[in-house]
Design a protein around this motif. Structure first.
Motif, PDB file in Angstrom:
ATOM      1  N   UNK A 296       1.143  -1.638   0.144  1.00 18.96           N
ATOM      2  CA  UNK A 296       0.058   0.098  -0.100  1.00 18.96           C
ATOM      3  C   UNK A 296       0.595   0.963  -0.104  1.00 18.96           C
ATOM      4  N   UNK A 297       0.352   1.993  -0.450  1.00 16.98           N
ATOM      5  CA  UNK A 297       0.848   3.509  -0.201  1.00 16.98           C
ATOM      6  C   UNK A 297       0.004   4.409   0.441  1.00 16.98           C
ATOM      7  N   UNK A 298       0.727   5.165   1.745  1.00 19.87           N
ATOM      8  CA  UNK A 298       0.611   5.647   2.436  1.00 19.87           C
ATOM      9  C   UNK A 298       0.764   7.245   2.309  1.00 19.87           C
ATOM     10  N   UNK A 299       0.057   8.223   2.236  1.00 18.51           N
ATOM     11  CA  UNK A 299       0.372   9.301   2.133  1.00 18.51           C
ATOM     12  C   UNK A 299      -0.251  10.099   3.588  1.00 18.51           C
ATOM     13  N   UNK A 300       0.961  10.791   3.852  1.00 13.96           N
ATOM     14  CA  UNK A 300       0.737  11.668   5.767  1.00 13.96           C
ATOM     15  C   UNK A 300       0.636  13.009   5.151  1.00 13.96           C
TER      16      UNK A 300
ATOM     17  N   UNK B 252       2.156  13.518  11.759  1.00 20.81           N
ATOM     18  CA  UNK B 252       3.708  13.060  11.975  1.00 20.81           C
ATOM     19  C   UNK B 252       4.130  11.773  12.008  1.00 20.81           C
ATOM     20  N   UNK B 253       4.817  10.888  11.695  1.00 23.39           N
ATOM     21  CA  UNK B 253       4.945   9.505  12.640  1.00 23.39           C
ATOM     22  C   UNK B 253       6.511   9.097  12.058  1.00 23.39           C
ATOM     23  N   UNK B 254       6.879   8.371  13.282  1.00 22.96           N
ATOM     24  CA  UNK B 254       8.074   7.508  12.494  1.00 22.96           C
ATOM     25  C   UNK B 254       8.262   6.770  13.095  1.00 22.96           C
ATOM     26  N   UNK B 255       8.520   6.160  11.710  1.00 22.62           N
ATOM     27  CA  UNK B 255       8.137   5.034  11.572  1.00 22.62           C
ATOM     28  C   UNK B 255      10.288   4.052  11.711  1.00 22.62           C
ATOM     29  N   UNK B 256       9.993   2.809  12.371  1.00 22.41           N
ATOM     30  CA  UNK B 256      10.751   2.089  12.667  1.00 22.41           C
ATOM     31  C   UNK B 256      11.697   1.230  11.854  1.00 22.41           C
TER      32      UNK B 256
ATOM     33  N   UNK C 119       4.154  15.926   7.332  1.00 18.74           N
ATOM     34  CA  UNK C 119       2.630  16.057   5.724  1.00 18.74           C
ATOM     35  C   UNK C 119       3.740  15.998   4.447  1.00 18.74           C
ATOM     36  N   UNK C 120       2.955  15.134   3.643  1.00 18.25           N
ATOM     37  CA  UNK C 120       2.774  15.680   2.080  1.00 18.25           C
ATOM     38  C   UNK C 120       4.327  14.594   1.812  1.00 18.25           C
ATOM     39  N   UNK C 121       4.231  13.949   3.087  1.00 16.91           N
ATOM     40  CA  UNK C 121       5.610  12.864   2.591  1.00 16.91           C
ATOM     41  C   UNK C 121       4.430  11.284   1.894  1.00 16.91           C
ATOM     42  N   UNK C 122       4.966  10.320   1.214  1.00 21.17           N
ATOM     43  CA  UNK C 122       4.199   9.368   0.966  1.00 21.17           C
ATOM     44  C   UNK C 122       5.561   7.912   1.346  1.00 21.17           C
TER      45      UNK C 122
ATOM     46  N   UNK D 120      -0.339  14.013  16.176  1.00 21.23           N
ATOM     47  CA  UNK D 120      -1.822  13.731  15.473  1.00 21.23           C
ATOM     48  C   UNK D 120      -2.313  14.505  14.447  1.00 21.23           C
ATOM     49  N   UNK D 121      -2.917  13.499  13.638  1.00 24.77           N
ATOM     50  CA  UNK D 121      -3.262  13.778  12.035  1.00 24.77           C
ATOM     51  C   UNK D 121      -3.805  12.998  11.135  1.00 24.77           C
ATOM     52  N   UNK D 122      -4.169  12.909   9.954  1.00 24.63           N
ATOM     53  CA  UNK D 122      -4.987  12.496   8.975  1.00 24.63           C
ATOM     54  C   UNK D 122      -3.476  11.502   7.980  1.00 24.63           C
ATOM     55  N   UNK D 123      -3.760  10.026   7.314  1.00 18.67           N
ATOM     56  CA  UNK D 123      -2.776   9.874   6.960  1.00 18.67           C
ATOM     57  C   UNK D 123      -4.084   9.445   5.487  1.00 18.67           C
ATOM     58  N   UNK D 124      -3.788   8.378   4.824  1.00 20.45           N
ATOM     59  CA  UNK D 124      -5.151   7.850   3.470  1.00 20.45           C
ATOM     60  C   UNK D 124      -3.581   6.609   3.142  1.00 20.45           C
ATOM     61  N   UNK D 125      -5.000   5.684   3.019  1.00 19.03           N
ATOM     62  CA  UNK D 125      -4.036   4.289   2.640  1.00 19.03           C
ATOM     63  C   UNK D 125      -4.567   3.797   1.863  1.00 19.03           C
ATOM     64  N   UNK D 126      -3.716   3.405   0.387  1.00 16.36           N
ATOM     65  CA  UNK D 126      -4.278   3.575  -0.360  1.00 16.36           C
ATOM     66  C   UNK D 126      -4.155   1.527  -0.903  1.00 16.36           C
TER      67      UNK D 126
END
Length: 82
Positions: A29-33, A37-41, A52-55, A73-79
């Motif tokens: 999937x694509x994750x659209x931030x 703001x999210x830290x991925x480990x 925000x704005x990163x994919x 906290x915020x919204x992400x879109x999952x495709x």
């Protein structure tokens, strides 16, 4: 340019302070931030902060996967991809 077929799009509010231990992506999937703001480990100990704005193209559907910590906290879109 090539295109990649998607099945749908889902918008989710990511709650601030939420942390998920290692987990694989549920599907390619694509994750659209959008506003989160999210830290991925990563499994090798490195991490990246998604702004925000990163994919992100999530492909780690097997194995240990990754961690996720919601920094803002915020919204992400999952495709989901086929």
């Amino acid at each position: 340019a090539d295109s990649e077929p998607a099945e749908a799009i889902q918008f989710r509010l990511r709650r601030g302070g939420t942390a998920l231990d290692f987990h694989p992506a549920p599907r390619r999937q694509y994750v659209l931030y959008l506003t989160a703001r999210v830290r991925i480990g990563c499994g090798d100990g490195s991490s990246v902060i998604m702004e925000p704005g990163d994919v992100l193209q999530a492909e780690d559907t097997t194995g240990r996967g990754h961690t996720s910590t919601i920094l803002t906290e915020g919204v992400c879109a999952f495709v989901p991809l086929r």
